[in-house]
Design a protein around this motif. Structure first.
Motif, PDB file in Angstrom:
ATOM      1  N   ALA A  92       8.145  -2.176   1.413  1.00 54.42           N
ATOM      2  CA  ALA A  92       8.331  -0.899   0.731  1.00 54.42           C
ATOM      3  C   ALA A  92       9.326  -0.712  -0.152  1.00 54.42           C
ATOM      4  CB  ALA A  92       8.464  -0.052   2.063  1.00 54.42           C
ATOM      5  N   GLY A  93       9.166  -0.161  -1.150  1.00 53.05           N
ATOM      6  CA  GLY A  93      10.165   0.075  -2.144  1.00 53.05           C
ATOM      7  C   GLY A  93      10.674  -1.040  -3.113  1.00 53.05           C
ATOM      8  N   THR A  94       9.872  -2.179  -3.007  1.00 55.63           N
ATOM      9  CA  THR A  94      10.156  -3.322  -3.928  1.00 55.63           C
ATOM     10  C   THR A  94       9.019  -3.239  -5.064  1.00 55.63           C
ATOM     11  OG1 THR A  94      11.034  -4.886  -2.015  1.00 55.63           O
ATOM     12  CG2 THR A  94      10.375  -5.938  -3.893  1.00 55.63           C
ATOM     13  N   GLY A  95       9.532  -3.570  -6.234  1.00 56.80           N
ATOM     14  CA  GLY A  95       8.711  -3.862  -7.346  1.00 56.80           C
ATOM     15  C   GLY A  95       7.695  -5.010  -7.519  1.00 56.80           C
ATOM     16  N   TYR A  96       6.577  -4.989  -7.583  1.00 50.56           N
ATOM     17  CA  TYR A  96       5.653  -6.198  -7.760  1.00 50.56           C
ATOM     18  C   TYR A  96       4.987  -5.867  -9.123  1.00 50.56           C
ATOM     19  CZ  TYR A  96       6.538  -6.909  -3.008  1.00 50.56           C
ATOM     20  OH  TYR A  96       7.286  -7.061  -1.795  1.00 50.56           O
ATOM     21  N   ALA A  97       4.503  -7.014  -9.726  1.00 49.84           N
ATOM     22  CA  ALA A  97       3.825  -7.059 -11.013  1.00 49.84           C
ATOM     23  C   ALA A  97       2.418  -6.465 -10.931  1.00 49.84           C
ATOM     24  CB  ALA A  97       3.833  -8.538 -11.621  1.00 49.84           C
ATOM     25  N   ALA A  98       2.104  -5.737 -11.715  1.00 52.16           N
ATOM     26  CA  ALA A  98       0.835  -5.258 -12.080  1.00 52.16           C
ATOM     27  C   ALA A  98      -0.339  -5.811 -12.736  1.00 52.16           C
ATOM     28  CB  ALA A  98       0.610  -3.617 -12.097  1.00 52.16           C
ATOM     29  N   ASP A  99       0.269  -6.942 -13.608  1.00 52.10           N
ATOM     30  CA  ASP A  99      -0.603  -7.588 -14.380  1.00 52.10           C
ATOM     31  C   ASP A  99      -1.139  -8.647 -13.603  1.00 52.10           C
ATOM     32  OD1 ASP A  99       1.922  -9.104 -13.931  1.00 52.10           O
ATOM     33  OD2 ASP A  99       2.152 -10.077 -15.691  1.00 52.10           O
ATOM     34  N   GLY A 100      -2.583  -8.955 -14.159  1.00 50.22           N
ATOM     35  CA  GLY A 100      -3.135 -10.064 -13.380  1.00 50.22           C
ATOM     36  C   GLY A 100      -4.106  -9.496 -12.424  1.00 50.22           C
ATOM     37  N   LEU A 101      -3.924  -7.968 -12.058  1.00 47.00           N
ATOM     38  CA  LEU A 101      -5.167  -7.363 -11.217  1.00 47.00           C
ATOM     39  C   LEU A 101      -6.464  -7.487 -11.833  1.00 47.00           C
ATOM     40  CD1 LEU A 101      -3.001  -4.318  -9.971  1.00 47.00           C
ATOM     41  CD2 LEU A 101      -3.209  -6.387  -8.695  1.00 47.00           C
ATOM     42  N   THR A 102      -7.334  -7.490 -10.768  1.00 46.11           N
ATOM     43  CA  THR A 102      -8.810  -7.276 -11.366  1.00 46.11           C
ATOM     44  C   THR A 102      -8.925  -5.820 -11.826  1.00 46.11           C
ATOM     45  OG1 THR A 102      -9.490  -6.905  -9.111  1.00 46.11           O
ATOM     46  CG2 THR A 102      -9.293  -9.175  -9.996  1.00 46.11           C
ATOM     47  N   GLY A 103     -10.218  -5.523 -12.179  1.00 44.81           N
ATOM     48  CA  GLY A 103     -10.617  -4.409 -12.593  1.00 44.81           C
ATOM     49  C   GLY A 103     -10.560  -3.303 -11.274  1.00 44.81           C
ATOM     50  N   THR A 104     -10.982  -3.858 -10.336  1.00 45.82           N
ATOM     51  CA  THR A 104     -11.373  -3.242  -9.041  1.00 45.82           C
ATOM     52  C   THR A 104      -9.976  -2.792  -8.511  1.00 45.82           C
ATOM     53  OG1 THR A 104     -13.313  -4.160  -8.406  1.00 45.82           O
ATOM     54  CG2 THR A 104     -11.867  -3.170  -6.711  1.00 45.82           C
ATOM     55  N   GLN A 105      -9.060  -3.920  -8.501  1.00 43.05           N
ATOM     56  CA  GLN A 105      -7.693  -3.613  -8.148  1.00 43.05           C
ATOM     57  C   GLN A 105      -7.006  -2.659  -8.765  1.00 43.05           C
ATOM     58  OE1 GLN A 105      -6.260  -7.685  -7.899  1.00 43.05           O
ATOM     59  NE2 GLN A 105      -7.195  -7.961  -5.927  1.00 43.05           N
ATOM     60  N   ARG A 106      -7.060  -2.744 -10.199  1.00 46.13           N
ATOM     61  CA  ARG A 106      -6.427  -1.708 -10.872  1.00 46.13           C
ATOM     62  C   ARG A 106      -6.809  -0.015 -10.730  1.00 46.13           C
ATOM     63  NH1 ARG A 106      -3.095  -3.186 -15.149  1.00 46.13           N
ATOM     64  NH2 ARG A 106      -3.178  -5.683 -15.533  1.00 46.13           N
ATOM     65  N   THR A 107      -8.216  -0.197 -10.635  1.00 45.93           N
ATOM     66  CA  THR A 107      -8.761   1.174 -10.132  1.00 45.93           C
ATOM     67  C   THR A 107      -8.273   1.653  -8.903  1.00 45.93           C
ATOM     68  OG1 THR A 107     -10.786   0.524 -11.462  1.00 45.93           O
ATOM     69  CG2 THR A 107     -10.921   2.447  -9.890  1.00 45.93           C
ATOM     70  N   LEU A 108      -8.364   0.938  -8.027  1.00 46.17           N
ATOM     71  CA  LEU A 108      -7.938   1.067  -6.426  1.00 46.17           C
ATOM     72  C   LEU A 108      -6.370   1.560  -6.501  1.00 46.17           C
ATOM     73  CD1 LEU A 108      -8.139   1.175  -3.359  1.00 46.17           C
ATOM     74  CD2 LEU A 108      -7.834  -1.468  -3.234  1.00 46.17           C
ATOM     75  N   LEU A 109      -5.545   0.881  -7.324  1.00 38.64           N
ATOM     76  CA  LEU A 109      -4.009   1.204  -7.516  1.00 38.64           C
ATOM     77  C   LEU A 109      -3.948   2.504  -8.011  1.00 38.64           C
ATOM     78  CD1 LEU A 109      -1.486  -0.607  -7.096  1.00 38.64           C
ATOM     79  CD2 LEU A 109      -1.277  -0.739  -9.648  1.00 38.64           C
ATOM     80  N   GLY A 110      -4.669   3.092  -8.836  1.00 37.66           N
ATOM     81  CA  GLY A 110      -4.627   4.270  -9.267  1.00 37.66           C
ATOM     82  C   GLY A 110      -4.878   5.424  -8.384  1.00 37.66           C
ATOM     83  N   ASP A 111      -6.059   5.143  -7.381  1.00 38.24           N
ATOM     84  CA  ASP A 111      -6.340   6.113  -6.364  1.00 38.24           C
ATOM     85  C   ASP A 111      -5.182   5.999  -5.258  1.00 38.24           C
ATOM     86  OD1 ASP A 111      -8.628   6.946  -7.533  1.00 38.24           O
ATOM     87  OD2 ASP A 111      -9.705   5.113  -6.694  1.00 38.24           O
ATOM     88  N   LEU A 112      -4.818   4.638  -4.876  1.00 38.94           N
ATOM     89  CA  LEU A 112      -3.735   4.730  -3.859  1.00 38.94           C
ATOM     90  C   LEU A 112      -2.572   5.422  -4.289  1.00 38.94           C
ATOM     91  CD1 LEU A 112      -3.994   1.022  -2.903  1.00 38.94           C
ATOM     92  CD2 LEU A 112      -4.928   3.003  -1.708  1.00 38.94           C
ATOM     93  N   ARG A 113      -2.262   5.391  -5.500  1.00 38.64           N
ATOM     94  CA  ARG A 113      -0.943   6.143  -6.132  1.00 38.64           C
ATOM     95  C   ARG A 113      -1.221   7.670  -5.710  1.00 38.64           C
ATOM     96  NH1 ARG A 113      -1.361   4.591 -10.891  1.00 38.64           N
ATOM     97  NH2 ARG A 113      -2.582   6.294 -11.886  1.00 38.64           N
ATOM     98  N   ASN A 114      -2.583   8.323  -5.904  1.00 38.92           N
ATOM     99  CA  ASN A 114      -2.645   9.535  -5.731  1.00 38.92           C
ATOM    100  C   ASN A 114      -2.820  10.134  -4.135  1.00 38.92           C
ATOM    101  OD1 ASN A 114      -3.321  10.079  -8.485  1.00 38.92           O
ATOM    102  ND2 ASN A 114      -5.380   9.636  -8.276  1.00 38.92           N
ATOM    103  N   LEU A 115      -2.694   9.072  -3.333  1.00 32.76           N
ATOM    104  CA  LEU A 115      -2.471   9.279  -2.116  1.00 32.76           C
ATOM    105  C   LEU A 115      -1.015   9.020  -1.694  1.00 32.76           C
ATOM    106  CD1 LEU A 115      -5.782   7.394  -0.592  1.00 32.76           C
ATOM    107  CD2 LEU A 115      -5.273   9.852  -0.784  1.00 32.76           C
TER     108      LEU A 115
END
Length: 464
Positions: A248-271
């Motif tokens: 928790a609180g550690t930065g990780y790279a968002a590049d290399g994510l699949t399309g599904t994972q990028r969409t999911l990341l946005g929805d997880l951010r909203n939660l």
């Protein structure tokens, strides 16, 4: 496409039929879907954590066995006393339900072994250590602190709960449209006659549960409806397990994510499960909401006690939380409020309004018990909820249950028992079934469900 449609038809209503935790949910998936999940080490680690200590011992023993063993040998791994046999049986049932342990018949003998995909991944984890699904990035001098990230998670998640309870707390923002749609799909909120949102009975029960359960409830609903977003359900679940093993609180790279994972990341951010500076950021930071997910049932959350209920129906709430006050007002008539105290009364009208909104007497009693003040809990002679209060709640509920009229349609003369069973199940899943009598193949359907049921019957009858 056909596989996704099949997933939806088979799975879309199972989560709402009872409260499943994620591992019970996994046990309901098909063998093929489970085997896909077991290609991922994070999922295998999470499954191992969820097993009982004796089941974990069995997994470790099987881990280095390349050949199956006879079931009768496996049954001799335990003591012969009743409690040991009971624990062994429970462990065996859970391992088989999760397809961690696979049984097969060879030469008239029943043999057992670990699922080969699960065994391979768990061996790798034990041999080389936990695998980090995302590489950590170089130190960012402008990176948020752990406290900031977790505060963001808490405020974002509480905004969801405030929205459900229709709380008007200052500074609370409305959730995103994707979160609101998820709440509707999970049947936690619905539109009333004026097209305003209101909480359902399931939503009220949802607010009584621990945060970890609440997050998984929405995530499993998200997994169930993933095909409608052109997302693979197993990929969504796997990515969530990956997040739970990050820091928790550690930065990780968002590049290399699949399309599904990028969409999911946005929805997880909203939660509130991840934080990003902007939606286009190349870094993401998991929050405590995400990293607690793999803790499952091992994570216990103590309810804060703030309620005192007197036998004269007075309720004293020692809190300044707008969310708790909003929940309390759904069945208590609030009379006055001080800086750290709210006083109200359980009245016939306030409880009746709660019952009309779908809240049950048992749910009210559970809420009062769960949030009983610490001083009340310490008392062994005085119950947290006086007996006359509980009895009166039941009586008030009984007043509404004497006679109930429903307008609808009677379906009869089904051509086969199979057609009746399928129609009854469909009506139940769509919440339009009022009454059924299998012996005479009779169904009574609510009026609003008549067209959909008639179409369904015509489809299964013609085979189209």
């Amino acid at each position: 496409y056909q596989r996704r449609v099949t997933w939806v038809l088979n799975r879309v209503t199972q989560i709402m039929q009872r409260d499943l935790d994620v591992f019970e949910y996994i046990a309901t998936l098909s063998e093929a879907s489970i085997n896909v999940l077991y290609q991922d080490p994070a999922t295998c680690q999470a499954i191992f954590r969820a097993l009982s200590p004796i089941a974990q011992q069995y997994v470790l023993r099987f881990l280095c066995l390349d050949k199956p063993i006879q079931m009768k040998i496996f049954d001799h791994w335990i003591k012969t006393d009743l409690s040991s046999k009971s624990a062994h049986k429970a462990a065996l049932q859970k391992m088989q339900a999760l397809r961690v342990l696979v049984e097969e018949q060879i030469g008239g003998h029943s043999l057992v072994k670990l699922n080969s995909a699960y065994q391979k991944q768990l061996r790798h984890v034990l041999a080389f250590g936990p695998l980090k699904p995302r590489k950590e990035l170089p130190i960012d001098n402008n990176a948020p602190t752990v406290e900031f990230v977790n505060a963001y998670a808490r405020s974002t998640w509480e905004s969801v709960l405030h929205f459900m309870a229709q709380s008007t707390a200052p500074g609370v923002r409305e959730p995103s449209d994707s979160v609101i749609n998820l709440l509707i799909q999970a049947r936690l909120i619905q539109h009333d006659e004026e097209r305003m949102f209101k909480m359902t009975p399931s939503g009220f029960q949802f607010l009584l549960r621990p945060t970890n359960f609440q997050v998984w409830k929405l995530m499993l609903e998200y997994v169930d409806t993933a095909p409608s977003r052109n997302m693979e359900p197993t990929e969504v679940l796997t990515f969530v397990f990956h997040l739970s093993f990050l820091s928790a609180g550690t930065g990780y790279a968002a590049d290399g994510l699949t399309g599904t994972q990028r969409t999911l990341l946005g929805d997880l951010r909203n939660l509130g499960l991840v934080w990003q500076k902007t939606p286009q950021s190349t870094r993401f930071y998991p929050t405590k909401l995400a990293t607690d997910l793999s803790a499952g049932s091992n994570l216990h959350e103590a309810a804060e006690g703030f309620l005192i209920v007197e036998s004269n129906f007075k309720v004293y709430a020692y809190t300044d939380s707008e969310l708790k006050i909003a929940l309390l007002s759904s069945f208590v008539k609030l009379e006055y409020r001080l800086p750290n105290l709210v006083v109200g009364t359980l009245t016939r009208e306030s409880v009746r309004q709660a019952l009309i909104n779908g809240i049950t007497a048992n749910q009210i009693n559970e809420f009062l018990l769960k949030h009983a003040h610490e001083q009340v809990r310490k008392s062994k002679s005085v119950p947290a909820v006086p007996e006359n209060i509980l009895e009166q709640l039941i009586l008030w509920e009984g007043e509404r249950n004497r006679v109930q009229a429903d307008v609808g349609y009677l379906y009869e003369e089904f051509h086969s028992q199979d057609a009746f069973d399928k129609t009854a199940q469909y009506a139940k899943d769509t919440n339009v079934l009022v009454w059924a009598q299998p012996e005479r193949r009779l169904l009574f359907i609510r009026a609003e469900g008549h067209e959909s049921i008639r179409t369904f019957v015509r489809r299964i009858t013609t085979g189209s």
